[in-house]
Motif scaffolding. Sequence first.
Motif, PDB file in Angstrom:
ATOM      1  N   THR A 142     -21.927  -0.727 -20.867  1.00 24.89           N
ATOM      2  CA  THR A 142     -22.246  -1.108 -22.290  1.00 24.89           C
ATOM      3  C   THR A 142     -23.693  -0.742 -22.851  1.00 24.89           C
ATOM      4  O   THR A 142     -24.020   0.001 -23.815  1.00 24.89           O
ATOM      5  CB  THR A 142     -21.815  -2.439 -22.847  1.00 24.89           C
ATOM      6  OG1 THR A 142     -20.354  -2.359 -22.717  1.00 24.89           O
ATOM      7  CG2 THR A 142     -22.231  -2.474 -24.460  1.00 24.89           C
ATOM      8  N   ILE A 143     -24.328  -1.228 -21.874  1.00 31.41           N
ATOM      9  CA  ILE A 143     -25.869  -1.020 -22.238  1.00 31.41           C
ATOM     10  C   ILE A 143     -26.371   0.099 -21.930  1.00 31.41           C
ATOM     11  O   ILE A 143     -26.925   1.057 -22.636  1.00 31.41           O
ATOM     12  CB  ILE A 143     -26.555  -2.056 -21.193  1.00 31.41           C
ATOM     13  CG1 ILE A 143     -26.307  -3.487 -21.592  1.00 31.41           C
ATOM     14  CG2 ILE A 143     -28.232  -1.679 -21.349  1.00 31.41           C
ATOM     15  CD1 ILE A 143     -26.947  -4.511 -20.821  1.00 31.41           C
ATOM     16  N   GLY A 144     -25.810   0.977 -20.745  1.00 33.92           N
ATOM     17  CA  GLY A 144     -26.265   1.982 -20.276  1.00 33.92           C
ATOM     18  C   GLY A 144     -25.846   3.288 -21.227  1.00 33.92           C
ATOM     19  O   GLY A 144     -26.688   4.264 -21.546  1.00 33.92           O
ATOM     20  N   LEU A 145     -24.758   3.245 -21.769  1.00 38.24           N
ATOM     21  CA  LEU A 145     -24.255   4.405 -22.539  1.00 38.24           C
ATOM     22  C   LEU A 145     -24.882   4.270 -24.055  1.00 38.24           C
ATOM     23  O   LEU A 145     -25.227   5.291 -24.417  1.00 38.24           O
ATOM     24  CB  LEU A 145     -22.771   4.042 -22.850  1.00 38.24           C
ATOM     25  CG  LEU A 145     -21.901   4.479 -21.835  1.00 38.24           C
ATOM     26  CD1 LEU A 145     -20.498   4.076 -22.125  1.00 38.24           C
ATOM     27  CD2 LEU A 145     -22.241   5.932 -21.221  1.00 38.24           C
ATOM     28  N   GLN A 146     -25.384   2.995 -24.363  1.00 37.01           N
ATOM     29  CA  GLN A 146     -25.949   2.840 -25.650  1.00 37.01           C
ATOM     30  C   GLN A 146     -27.584   3.383 -25.492  1.00 37.01           C
ATOM     31  O   GLN A 146     -28.163   4.057 -26.637  1.00 37.01           O
ATOM     32  CB  GLN A 146     -26.085   1.355 -26.142  1.00 37.01           C
ATOM     33  CG  GLN A 146     -26.736   1.066 -27.579  1.00 37.01           C
ATOM     34  CD  GLN A 146     -26.108   2.029 -28.532  1.00 37.01           C
ATOM     35  OE1 GLN A 146     -24.884   1.735 -28.781  1.00 37.01           O
ATOM     36  NE2 GLN A 146     -26.917   2.614 -29.171  1.00 37.01           N
ATOM     37  N   GLU A 147     -28.070   3.131 -24.347  1.00 34.08           N
ATOM     38  CA  GLU A 147     -29.449   3.418 -24.197  1.00 34.08           C
ATOM     39  C   GLU A 147     -29.439   5.081 -24.035  1.00 34.08           C
ATOM     40  O   GLU A 147     -30.558   5.872 -24.429  1.00 34.08           O
ATOM     41  CB  GLU A 147     -30.137   2.955 -22.863  1.00 34.08           C
ATOM     42  CG  GLU A 147     -30.267   1.273 -22.829  1.00 34.08           C
ATOM     43  CD  GLU A 147     -31.367   1.247 -23.826  1.00 34.08           C
ATOM     44  OE1 GLU A 147     -32.033   1.996 -24.481  1.00 34.08           O
ATOM     45  OE2 GLU A 147     -31.353   0.026 -24.135  1.00 34.08           O
ATOM     46  N   ILE A 148     -28.391   5.913 -23.583  1.00 39.21           N
ATOM     47  CA  ILE A 148     -28.223   7.362 -23.418  1.00 39.21           C
ATOM     48  C   ILE A 148     -28.159   7.721 -25.030  1.00 39.21           C
ATOM     49  O   ILE A 148     -29.058   8.777 -25.182  1.00 39.21           O
ATOM     50  CB  ILE A 148     -26.992   7.634 -22.840  1.00 39.21           C
ATOM     51  CG1 ILE A 148     -27.248   7.228 -21.068  1.00 39.21           C
ATOM     52  CG2 ILE A 148     -26.869   9.156 -23.138  1.00 39.21           C
ATOM     53  CD1 ILE A 148     -26.195   7.938 -20.498  1.00 39.21           C
ATOM     54  N   GLN A 149     -27.432   6.986 -25.707  1.00 41.75           N
ATOM     55  CA  GLN A 149     -27.263   7.239 -27.192  1.00 41.75           C
ATOM     56  C   GLN A 149     -28.761   7.266 -27.815  1.00 41.75           C
ATOM     57  O   GLN A 149     -29.131   8.102 -28.758  1.00 41.75           O
ATOM     58  CB  GLN A 149     -26.542   6.600 -27.864  1.00 41.75           C
ATOM     59  CG  GLN A 149     -25.962   6.817 -29.283  1.00 41.75           C
ATOM     60  CD  GLN A 149     -24.914   7.982 -29.318  1.00 41.75           C
ATOM     61  OE1 GLN A 149     -25.196   9.288 -28.700  1.00 41.75           O
ATOM     62  NE2 GLN A 149     -23.923   7.947 -29.975  1.00 41.75           N
ATOM     63  N   ASN A 150     -29.366   5.900 -27.782  1.00 39.47           N
ATOM     64  CA  ASN A 150     -30.750   5.870 -28.247  1.00 39.47           C
ATOM     65  C   ASN A 150     -31.778   6.874 -27.662  1.00 39.47           C
ATOM     66  O   ASN A 150     -32.614   7.438 -28.675  1.00 39.47           O
ATOM     67  CB  ASN A 150     -31.328   4.413 -27.899  1.00 39.47           C
ATOM     68  CG  ASN A 150     -30.333   3.274 -28.313  1.00 39.47           C
ATOM     69  OD1 ASN A 150     -29.555   3.595 -29.515  1.00 39.47           O
ATOM     70  ND2 ASN A 150     -30.350   2.162 -27.949  1.00 39.47           N
ATOM     71  N   TYR A 151     -31.939   7.249 -26.682  1.00 42.62           N
ATOM     72  CA  TYR A 151     -32.684   8.123 -26.042  1.00 42.62           C
ATOM     73  C   TYR A 151     -32.455   9.530 -26.736  1.00 42.62           C
ATOM     74  O   TYR A 151     -33.380  10.378 -27.106  1.00 42.62           O
ATOM     75  CB  TYR A 151     -32.583   8.293 -24.596  1.00 42.62           C
ATOM     76  CG  TYR A 151     -33.731   9.283 -23.870  1.00 42.62           C
ATOM     77  CD1 TYR A 151     -35.065   8.639 -23.915  1.00 42.62           C
ATOM     78  CD2 TYR A 151     -33.343  10.479 -23.653  1.00 42.62           C
ATOM     79  CE1 TYR A 151     -35.964   9.688 -23.333  1.00 42.62           C
ATOM     80  CE2 TYR A 151     -34.257  11.269 -22.847  1.00 42.62           C
ATOM     81  CZ  TYR A 151     -35.895  10.839 -22.589  1.00 42.62           C
ATOM     82  OH  TYR A 151     -36.446  11.631 -22.013  1.00 42.62           O
ATOM     83  N   SER A 152     -31.134   9.846 -26.650  1.00 44.30           N
ATOM     84  CA  SER A 152     -30.877  11.179 -27.166  1.00 44.30           C
ATOM     85  C   SER A 152     -31.352  11.234 -28.811  1.00 44.30           C
ATOM     86  O   SER A 152     -31.723  12.409 -29.553  1.00 44.30           O
ATOM     87  CB  SER A 152     -29.479  11.353 -27.340  1.00 44.30           C
ATOM     88  OG  SER A 152     -28.927  11.464 -25.952  1.00 44.30           O
TER      89      SER A 152
END
Length: 252
Positions: A142-152
């Motif tokens: 949950t955290i990792g996928l959201q961080e990928i989205q945030n970075y993108s």
Amino acid sequence: MANKNDQIDESTLSRRKFLQNAGYTVGGLIVGGVVGSLLPRKQTNNAAPPAPQPAAQPANYTQATMFFTQEQFKIAEAASERIFPQDDLGPGAKALGVAFFMDHQLAGEWGFNARDYMEAPFFNGEKVQGYQGRLKRREIFTIGLQEIQNYSNAKYKKNFADLAPEEQDAVLTAFEKDEVKLTTISASGFFQLLRTSTLEGVYADPLYGGNSNMDGWKLKNYPGNQMSYAQVIEQDAFAKMEPKSLKDHLSH
């Protein structure tokens, strides 16, 4: 004066005449007009019958999310496709249903770390030891996928799933090299978990949601779950076998 028998005979003849006339009416009017139009008529032309249509493939109702939100699923699907992309040799992670594999695993015991020791104290382990902490895998995803989205969004002003393939590769590479600084998890640690889950989804038995149609096994000429190799054990050369899944051993 007519007797009683004469009246019976006249009544019988009258009834028979009525039924006979009614029969003509049914045969000529109703059957020929209404009912007859519902019956198939013999074709008078020599046109060939239409070609049979191929049977539609049954829907795979196991391909539904149990844990991911729609946004999380799109990120996981796009990321896994870049890790294991489609090429001339065969399908990629998306066609193999890898994101569904991840989702189903996270919804079950694996996602809850049900078989792992999760009590304190927690110490920072070496990279080869994997994650050492209180967060469960479903929380890490949950955290990792959201961080990928945030970075993108921060770097490209777009959601990860909407990026060009080379941009998606750049995002994932930044996570792999720990160029993205996260506070709760390690960026490289999450990438390794994502990569491992992708490969497991490609090569696990289709029972678990990935490896659709056993195409992941076919890429490696892997025979899958064979009950026996007795028929090929004496052969000198490598014997190519059609793969079998756990479903193939179900007795009927």
